[in-house]
Design a protein around this motif. Structure first.
Motif, PDB file in Angstrom:
ATOM      1  N   PRO A 577       8.739  24.049  39.108  1.00 47.41           N
ATOM      2  CA  PRO A 577       9.785  24.140  38.173  1.00 47.41           C
ATOM      3  C   PRO A 577      10.635  25.453  38.403  1.00 47.41           C
ATOM      4  N   ALA A 578      12.047  25.383  37.823  1.00 46.68           N
ATOM      5  CA  ALA A 578      12.523  26.743  37.940  1.00 46.68           C
ATOM      6  C   ALA A 578      12.008  27.853  37.334  1.00 46.68           C
ATOM      7  N   ASP A 579      12.540  28.763  37.732  1.00 43.10           N
ATOM      8  CA  ASP A 579      11.931  30.264  37.324  1.00 43.10           C
ATOM      9  C   ASP A 579      10.481  30.408  37.488  1.00 43.10           C
ATOM     10  N   ASN A 580       9.764  29.620  38.463  1.00 45.08           N
ATOM     11  CA  ASN A 580       8.450  29.812  38.793  1.00 45.08           C
ATOM     12  C   ASN A 580       8.209  30.035  40.328  1.00 45.08           C
ATOM     13  N   THR A 581       7.284  31.058  40.547  1.00 47.17           N
ATOM     14  CA  THR A 581       7.496  31.441  42.063  1.00 47.17           C
ATOM     15  C   THR A 581       5.803  31.452  42.230  1.00 47.17           C
ATOM     16  N   VAL A 582       5.472  30.703  43.515  1.00 47.87           N
ATOM     17  CA  VAL A 582       3.983  30.708  43.927  1.00 47.87           C
ATOM     18  C   VAL A 582       3.684  31.932  44.664  1.00 47.87           C
ATOM     19  N   LEU A 583       2.653  32.843  44.078  1.00 50.71           N
ATOM     20  CA  LEU A 583       2.307  34.118  44.550  1.00 50.71           C
ATOM     21  C   LEU A 583       0.927  33.655  45.583  1.00 50.71           C
ATOM     22  N   TRP A 587       2.309  25.253  46.783  1.00 54.53           N
ATOM     23  CA  TRP A 587       2.517  24.304  45.867  1.00 54.53           C
ATOM     24  C   TRP A 587       1.973  22.809  46.014  1.00 54.53           C
ATOM     25  N   PHE A 588       1.885  22.012  45.023  1.00 53.79           N
ATOM     26  CA  PHE A 588       1.311  20.723  45.522  1.00 53.79           C
ATOM     27  C   PHE A 588       1.947  19.779  46.509  1.00 53.79           C
ATOM     28  N   SER A 589       1.356  19.297  47.447  1.00 56.93           N
ATOM     29  CA  SER A 589       1.584  18.144  48.283  1.00 56.93           C
ATOM     30  C   SER A 589       1.518  16.844  47.460  1.00 56.93           C
ATOM     31  N   SER A 590       2.030  15.644  48.174  1.00 54.02           N
ATOM     32  CA  SER A 590       1.812  14.445  47.721  1.00 54.02           C
ATOM     33  C   SER A 590       0.498  14.102  47.392  1.00 54.02           C
ATOM     34  N   VAL A 633      -8.538  25.112  41.585  1.00 53.07           N
ATOM     35  CA  VAL A 633      -7.226  25.933  41.493  1.00 53.07           C
ATOM     36  C   VAL A 633      -6.583  25.819  42.826  1.00 53.07           C
ATOM     37  N   ASN A 634      -5.267  25.225  42.973  1.00 49.24           N
ATOM     38  CA  ASN A 634      -4.400  25.177  44.083  1.00 49.24           C
ATOM     39  C   ASN A 634      -3.584  26.206  44.439  1.00 49.24           C
ATOM     40  N   ASN A 635      -3.088  26.775  43.571  1.00 48.71           N
ATOM     41  CA  ASN A 635      -2.084  28.032  43.755  1.00 48.71           C
ATOM     42  C   ASN A 635      -1.973  28.890  42.262  1.00 48.71           C
ATOM     43  N   ILE A 636      -1.459  30.003  42.447  1.00 49.56           N
ATOM     44  CA  ILE A 636      -1.303  30.790  41.252  1.00 49.56           C
ATOM     45  C   ILE A 636       0.238  31.152  41.363  1.00 49.56           C
ATOM     46  N   ARG A 637       0.934  31.046  40.206  1.00 54.74           N
ATOM     47  CA  ARG A 637       2.462  31.357  40.030  1.00 54.74           C
ATOM     48  C   ARG A 637       2.800  32.283  39.061  1.00 54.74           C
TER      49      ARG A 637
END
Length: 834
Positions: A577-583, A587-590, A633-637
């Motif tokens: 989503p806009a205004d989200n940044t993966v730290l 991010w999810f793949s297919s 947990v795949n990522n933290i954003r």
């Protein structure tokens, strides 16, 4: 004593007519005015901005609870002198001619709101205006979309429960709408007394209570400390930071800027007073020698000059405080008119600080020098040059720095910050003065040829390496402080402006049923409005982390502050989503959207992850109704919550949630002229809820605007302080050049040569000071971005030209004025004076 007082007054008048006192008087007056005016303005402005910001709560604090609270709590608040109001929020069915509609009701007591106003209209699309309270008993105010959906007019009777109420006004907004503007159904505001007649509240009803408190800050803090340990898990004590963290953060950063800027003004004012005080003492060396030859004792001279300085101090303090009061009142009147808040009462501390600034400077840099002179025999004074007789002794410098530290401590009330500012001042002076001396020493070694302006200027720069290096260092510090504050201000402006850019979404559409998503998308396309993605939404509760209950994993306070003690809005998204940044993570793949052995993937918001100590690879368990959903947990954003867009703490794999009952939500921007079209959408999908947040956006933008304006006003004081230091420094070095130029004129040097060489000398010093200030300011700004403001590291090329330009202009102009004063008097008169 009477004779000494008359003599002191006579000295003051003579010094004023001769011009020897004017620069010291102006420096002291500006210092008292700037310090007292700025610190008072900043302190009262903070109270005014805090008052405007408190409108987001309609009070200074809110206590929210699912049930009635102990009467003892309210009695304690009354004993502390706090104003109070009470709210009840609940959902109910509103009936108009037997046609029902689910509404969100707010029932407010007579004193609501404690802070701010309620905005209403007399017709569907008439002009809105503000009132001080809510509806009287027997009436209700409703949002216009309720009137549109039910085809009602003002004056129509409606029923909420058993109570018949009359719709008298169109409700636009309440000041605390931002505290929870996403509610089910149109908003309705009614009087608290009418709640009992509705008969809709009974045991087990889903309602929430809110008690509002406003009053003196000390009383609020006392009540907060007393109440805190008694609050239950389901009760929340809200401040501005809890309700509107983006506004609280903006105000906090603005306060830090105010504190930093006003501390710099204090430092600049003290430096200017020190320079002018020392020069004043130098010009009185001959007076003291004459008094000694006429038989005046050291005690008499000490008494005479003490009275002289006392008269000067009293005059400057009274006049400076009057100017500071006028300055505060003039600036605050304009701000108060725009904010529509009262001007806070005058505080005594800013005026005390202004007076103390002048007192410390006089005691530290004037009395020690005069005490040294009054002990020296008159013959020794006449035989030695004034320049060698007087300067900043180690004792005076120590007293001066100690006094400045005390002054900063009185103002900031923070020993660590005051000490850091003092150490930074010494370090910056050392870091700038040493390279300045090396640069001056590396200038071409040329003789002072009579017909060469630049050669003469270069020779003068090399001949006084230490004095010029110190002078250049003071110039550079003044310019560097100014550039640093400009850079900080620009960074804050860019950050605030990016929070709510043009066409920020001003409508939220929630409770969209799956079969209505296509209708919503079609309507948005027909309207041609800017919209966000339509997000599915499932309500669920986080119950376990790595098979351990969340309540056992963290402390009770952390669990409550994280928000995990209640149901969360869960969703999924194909794209970030806009205004989200993966730290951390990716991010999810297919493939990540699918389940593996019944377990999906989840993206966690960074602040929640920190509070609950969630790491990459942890396994989370959610309870959604009677279903348990597991995800790794795949990522933290990082999420920017203040952009008025749909955002979520948890985003899961699509396969984890798509089979569960869900609704959808989105946000979009709609110009004012298209607001009426929303009624068409509500008729097509009556179960959806539209939330208009224009008023919240206007409130936020208003506060940001006024904070920005205040920053620029504060910056103006810093500019005045910087100019004052540079002028004082130029004047301080004027006497040392007067004798040299007198000899040059006596040997046939032209006025044009002397004026040109002095201007060239100061222009070179100003240019070098500007370059060094730019380099130093850029390094300081990078450090502030990295460790204080938490912003991306960026250079500021738009500011690189400013310090050299200001240095050349201000210092060069001061040099020109000084040169004209040197060349205005005949050489014979100057030689006799020397």
């Amino acid at each position: 004593m009477s004779n000494s007082l008359k003599m002191a007054w006579r000295f003051l008048r003579i010094d004023w007519r001769s011009g020897e006192l004017q620069l010291l008087f102006v420096s002291l007056l500006l210092a008292v005015t700037i310090v007292a005016g700025l610190t008072g303005f900043v302190g009262r402005l903070e109270l005014m901005l805090a008052g405007e910001s408190s409108q987001f709560l309609a009070a200074d604090r809110q206590l929210q609870s699912p049930r009635e609270v102990s009467p003892v709590w309210l009695q304690k608040a009354s004993a502390l002198g706090l104003q109070q109001a009470k709210l009840i929020n609940f959902q109910s069915m509103l009936y108009a001619d037997d046609e029902p509609m689910l509404v969100s009701v707010k029932a407010a007591s007579r004193h609501y709101p404690l802070i701010g106003k309620v905005n209403i209209r007399d017709g569907l699309y008439s002009a809105e205006y503000a009132v001080d309270g809510g509806p009287p008993p027997g009436e209700i105010w409703v949002e216009r979309r309720l009137l549109q959906q039910l085809d009602l007019a003002l004056g129509s009777p409606v029923y909420i429960g058993d109570a018949q109420l009359i719709i008298s006004k169109v409700l636009v907004s309440e000041p605390d709408r931002g505290a929870g503007f996403i509610s089910m159904g149109p908003r309705v505001l009614m009087h608290y007394q009418d709640v009992a007649a509705t008969q809709v509240i009974s045991e087990g009803s889903r309602i929430s209570y809110a008690w509002l408190f406003a009053g003196d800050a000390a009383a609020i803090n006392t009540f907060e400390r007393w109440l805190g340990p008694q609050l239950g898990e389901s009760q929340r004590w809200l401040s501005l930071e809890d309700n509107q963290p983006s506004i609280a953060q903006a105000l906090t950063r603005a306060k830090s800027f105010f504190l930093l800027a006003s501390s710099m003004v204090i430092v600049l004012a003290v430096i200017a007073i020190a320079m002018t005080s020392n020069r004043y003492c130098q010009r009185h060396v001959k007076h003291i020698a004459v008094l000694k030859t006429l038989g005046a004792t050291s005690g008499y001279i000490r008494q005479l000059y003490s009275l002289l300085l006392l008269l000067l101090f009293i005059t400057v303090s009274l006049l400076g405080c009057l100017l500071a009061y006028g300055l505060q009142y003039g600036l605050l009147s304009q701000v108060a008119q725009e904010l529509e808040v009262a001007i806070p009462p005058v505080a005594a501390m800013p005026f005390v600080l202004g007076v103390v600034a002048a007192l410390i400077s006089l005691l530290a840099f004037t009395l020690p020098a005069l005490s040294t002179l009054q002990a020296i025999p008159a013959v020794a004074i006449f035989r030695q040059s004034r320049q060698s007789m007087l300067g900043f002794s180690r004792l005076s410098l120590f007293i001066g720095f100690a006094g400045l530290l005390l002054l900063l401590l009185l103002y900031t009330e923070q020993l660590l910050l005051s000490a850091v500012l003092m150490l930074a001042l010494l370090l910056v002076l050392l870091v700038i003065a040493v390279p300045a001396r090396l640069i001056l020493k590396s200038l071409p070694a040329v003789g002072a040829r009579a017909n060469s302006v630049w050669s003469m200027a270069l020779a003068n720069l090399r001949r006084r390496l230490f004095a010029n290096a110190l002078q250049l260092g003071l110039f550079a510090i003044s310019l560097m402080l100014l550039i640093v504050l400009l850079g900080v201000r620009d960074n804050l402006f860019k950050q605030w402006q990016s929070q709510l850019p043009a066409e920020t979404p001003n409508f939220f559409l929630v409770n969209i049923q799956p079969q209505q998503v296509a209708t919503v998308a079609q309507w948005l396309g027909q309207m041609g409005v800017s919209t966000e993605a339509i997000y599915p939404m499932v309500r669920g509760r986080l119950v376990e982390i790595n098979a351990q209950p969340v309540r056992e994993r963290v402390s009770k306070d952390s669990f409550k502050r994280s928000g995990a003690d209640r149901e969360l809005n869960l969703s999924w998204a194909e794209a970030l989503p806009a205004d989200n940044t993966v730290l951390a993570g990716e991010w999810f793949s297919s493939d990540d959207q699918q389940l593996v052995d019944g377990v999906g993937k989840v993206s966690v918001e960074s602040q929640l992850a920190e509070k609950l100590n969630i790491q990459l690879g942890d396994r989370l368990t959610f309870r959604i109704a009677a279903v348990e959903v597991k995800a790794v947990v795949n990522n933290i954003r990082e999420v920017e919550w203040d952009r008025m867009r749909p955002n979520f703490y948890m985003l899961l794999s699509r396969a984890s949630l798509e089979s569960l009952p869900q609704t959808s939500m989105t946000s979009f921007y709609l110009p004012d002229q298209q607001h009426r079209q929303v009624a068409q959408l509500l008729k097509a999908i009556p179960t959806a809820v539209v939330i208009e947040v224009d008023t919240v956006i206007k409130q936020i933008r208003s506060i940001i605007h006024h904070v920005s304006l205040a920053l620029q006003l504060v910056l103006l004081f810093v500019v005045l302080g910087s100019v004052l230091v540079m002028v004082a420094t130029v004047q301080h070095s004027l006497d040392s050049r007067k004798k040299e130029n007198t000899v040059i004129r006596a040997l046939g040097g032209s006025r044009r040569l002397i004026i040109g060489s002095l201007i060239a000398e100061f222009v070179i010093i100003g240019l070098m000071a500007g370059v060094l200030a730019t380099v130093g300011a850029e390094l300081v700004l990078l450090a502030l971005q990295q460790w204080v403001m938490k912003l991306p590291l960026t250079l500021h090329p738009e500011l690189w030209y400013l310090a050299p330009l200001l240095g050349v202009t201000i210092v060069g102009l001061a040099g020109y004025v000084a040169a004209r004063r040197v060349t205005r008097v005949a050489p014979m008169q100057l030689l006799r004076e020397s």
